[in-house]
Design an enzyme around this catalytic site. Sequence first.
Site, PDB file in Angstrom:
ATOM      1  N   TYR A 162      28.944  26.925 -34.001  1.00 20.50           N
ATOM      2  CA  TYR A 162      29.224  26.539 -32.609  1.00 20.50           C
ATOM      3  C   TYR A 162      30.137  27.581 -31.952  1.00 20.50           C
ATOM      4  CZ  TYR A 162      27.175  21.828 -33.167  1.00 20.50           C
ATOM      5  OH  TYR A 162      26.336  20.762 -33.365  1.00 20.50           O
ATOM      6  N   SER A 194      22.834  15.273 -27.976  1.00 23.06           N
ATOM      7  CA  SER A 194      22.305  15.272 -26.601  1.00 23.06           C
ATOM      8  C   SER A 194      21.902  13.873 -26.144  1.00 23.06           C
ATOM      9  CB  SER A 194      21.128  16.244 -26.463  1.00 23.06           C
ATOM     10  OG  SER A 194      21.598  17.555 -26.249  1.00 23.06           O
ATOM     11  N   PRO A 195      22.793  12.886 -26.259  1.00 21.72           N
ATOM     12  CA  PRO A 195      22.434  11.530 -25.822  1.00 21.72           C
ATOM     13  C   PRO A 195      22.224  11.442 -24.313  1.00 21.72           C
ATOM     14  CG  PRO A 195      24.765  11.624 -26.388  1.00 21.72           C
ATOM     15  CD  PRO A 195      24.161  12.942 -26.811  1.00 21.72           C
ATOM     16  N   LEU A 196      22.695  12.453 -23.586  1.00 24.15           N
ATOM     17  CA  LEU A 196      22.449  12.514 -22.143  1.00 24.15           C
ATOM     18  C   LEU A 196      21.477  13.655 -21.822  1.00 24.15           C
ATOM     19  CD1 LEU A 196      26.164  12.091 -20.966  1.00 24.15           C
ATOM     20  CD2 LEU A 196      24.469  10.302 -21.372  1.00 24.15           C
ATOM     21  N   ALA A 197      20.707  14.046 -22.833  1.00 26.42           N
ATOM     22  CA  ALA A 197      19.706  15.101 -22.642  1.00 26.42           C
ATOM     23  C   ALA A 197      20.345  16.379 -22.120  1.00 26.42           C
ATOM     24  CB  ALA A 197      18.575  14.613 -21.728  1.00 26.42           C
ATOM     25  N   GLY A 221      22.659  16.853 -20.150  1.00 26.93           N
ATOM     26  CA  GLY A 221      22.993  16.852 -18.731  1.00 26.93           C
ATOM     27  C   GLY A 221      21.774  16.765 -17.824  1.00 26.93           C
ATOM     28  N   PHE A 248      21.200  13.969 -15.292  1.00 22.42           N
ATOM     29  CA  PHE A 248      21.906  13.875 -14.007  1.00 22.42           C
ATOM     30  C   PHE A 248      21.255  14.682 -12.904  1.00 22.42           C
ATOM     31  CE2 PHE A 248      25.103  13.330 -17.360  1.00 22.42           C
ATOM     32  CZ  PHE A 248      25.522  12.049 -17.052  1.00 22.42           C
TER      33      PHE A 248
END
Lengths: 298, 298, 298
Positions: free
Chosen positions: B53, B210-213, B215, B218
């Site tokens: 990372y 990536s539970p919110l893909a 970003g 949005f």
Amino acid sequence: MERIQLTEDLSFSRIIHGLWRLGEWELTPAERLDLIEQCLELGITTFDHADIYGGYTCEGLFGEALALKPELRERMQIITKTGIKLTGDFHPGQKLNYYDTSKEHILESVDRSLKELGTDYIDTLLIHRPDPLMDPNEVAEAFVELKESGKVRTFGVSNHTPAQQSLLQSRLPFMLVTNQLELSPVELKHFEDGSVDLCHENEMPLMAWSPLAGGALFKDAELSPLRDKLEEVGKEIGARDIDEVAYAWLLKHPARIMPIVGSGKIERIESAVRSTKLELSREQWFEILKASRGRDVD
Amino acid sequence: MERIQLTEDLSFSRIIHGLWRLGEWELTPAERLDLIEQCLELGITTFDHADIYGGYTCEGLFGEALALKPELRERMQIITKTGIKLTGDFHPGQKLNYYDTSKEHILESVDRSLKELGTDYIDTLLIHRPDPLMDPNEVAEAFVELKESGKVRTFGVSNHTPAQQSLLQSRLPFMLVTNQLELSPVELKHFEDGSVDLCHENEMPLMAWSPLAGGALFKDAELSPLRDKLEEVGKEIGARDIDEVAYAWLLKHPARIMPIVGSGKIERIESAVRSTKLELSREQWFEILKASRGRDVD
Amino acid sequence: MERIQLTEDLSFSRIIHGLWRLGEWELTPAERLDLIEQCLELGITTFDHADIYGGYTCEGLFGEALALKPELRERMQIITKTGIKLTGDFHPGQKLNYYDTSKEHILESVDRSLKELGTDYIDTLLIHRPDPLMDPNEVAEAFVELKESGKVRTFGVSNHTPAQQSLLQSRLPFMLVTNQLELSPVELKHFEDGSVDLCHENEMPLMAWSPLAGGALFKDAELSPLRDKLEEVGKEIGARDIDEVAYAWLLKHPARIMPIVGSGKIERIESAVRSTKLELSREQWFEILKASRGRDVD
């Protein structure tokens, strides 16, 4: 040459010779014998047949050569296959190619293979293609009978998915010893669909058919990035030609893949043998993978 | 906050903090420590790293902060990963990104992670990506050595298919404890391909990256029907923003999914924590599924 | 008629009658009873329902007929399903169709099915569709409670993948007895995706819904090559119509497939019964497969 242990009593040479096109090479019996002996001298002791190769003729051509020097039989392992019925003179009136894994067909097919090959046992018998109509109990009966009679020593499959392989295995009193799949730097799908993983998990060595993509590797325009990469890596590791690199790519895989060389030219066979001395680095292995896929790993 | 038991001795906080972008947040060591302490106060005690990372920098940035208050170590669980080698300054001359799950690389990578993080143990080490060249026996040797030395307490995988996970598990003398997969209302494929089912069957909790893909939820135009539905459901259940609803959607699943929040902003992290108090009805869960798929269930 | 043994105590008739469209047939209760009795006389003793068929009406229509002659109950096997919640009058205010495999819903659904059917037990209860939100522990609790109360004797699934079936099975103290899948000469995918293989391996008989592709077989233009082949083969084996051949094609498969005949016309039902006396050759079976796929086997 390295040998791959399939059972306590049976091992294959790491490189296997494939007789698919034996009929096309137009060799005299003596020339065929010479080819077999050259393979044996190179350490290639395992020969891959199928009842249907050459329109049901290749086993007989091999047997004709072997008859000239029957003592070679004990120095080799013979694989053959059953389960496909082709149209043509051998099955007059048959309307289409289809699969037949009935006990009756398996037994008949093996008896014919033994006769054609001029031997009294097959080392390994494979079900050639997954038959959607397969009755695994019936295949198991046939296999047990063949094993008990001594006609066939071990059994395997070809082109079977994990589910199909598992279905057949579930009815057998002994382990299948191999799955012969299309595996090459061009044909990656079985590395991704669980087929290689399952065999690896079960410590079952794999045979690779068309390890050079049936020759496409040498000529297809869309494979030129892969071909260029094989050439580049080949120079780095001291290979003489790209087929060596393609074989070495398969040999590097830890699932123990045995490439089948389907050539009648001794120089191509020697390339395969030389590949066993080559060592690809991980980086080179992934360079070839990337050139085949056209993209980086994730 | 709810905790998820992975083994008798190890539990994770239901919400996990991900340090993927730690380098991009441009925080001083004191600010990083502050972020860690705020997470701990919110009940988020589990931190997700990988050697690579931030181009091999994020573990070090975290370690630098942890060094300011080393007693925090015992209050947290640290996950890190190994198995990818990236090009760049860290590997001069390397031509491409590739995977390396050799024993040597795993051991070296863990030693470096320990040093960078400034800790003497990793709670959970994951194989970052399924390596087509993985030798499961070699990975098992590395894992056993790391466990016996106390350097790593438990082991898992990331992005592995059922077949790949099963292959590795077959060689290990202990159970893998998690599979970290991309799972979100946008990315449904692992709910359908057997990956979630297998972990659920084995009672192995899942981590969701990536539970919110990333970003996309949005802003991407093609996700507007899903976004609208998340807003609508959010109003019904008293959520303040759609990320809460997306997390709640994952939390509702009975396979015990642990979302990884990869934000450096405390208000986004608080949203994730608030989501654990939300309760979607089955109908709302399927409304979101339908908005994502663009079609009704069968 | 042949019977298929599912457990020591339960067998189904090889041909099953499906009540999906019972409402559309506009029969009086006496006519419905007559249909049931004709099925029984033909040896079709197994009847396939679902709570939702006909918008939650078909079970009641069947029960109304059965009430005219309750002694028939012991001569038949009743299958019904649970797990889908449809919009409409039965669920005012519900916004979309969704799945519900909660214990509460399963128990309620079975109680209603028993009442509608006018019986005090279901022979086999199926989970209608794989529910991505299924908690297998909760389903197991419901199943055990239903079994112990005598309300349901055996359990199965419908439209489940191998991974989903395996997940549910892992939590049950008894074996699932069947998987009801869409299987026909038109719909081949479950023969190829491991679903049929897994059931075959587990010796679990399969039920086939839409064995005639919902009637498409008789009219769709793109199915004309298949239709022509079914007619040709039908002539060869003495079938009166192509639905007999389609049923015989399924019956030939060794996994023990039980076709569901969903017609209210006694002549269509008789066709299905006649199909059990037909015998396709392997060659004919593969001719039909080829006509469906539009290509030869490999």
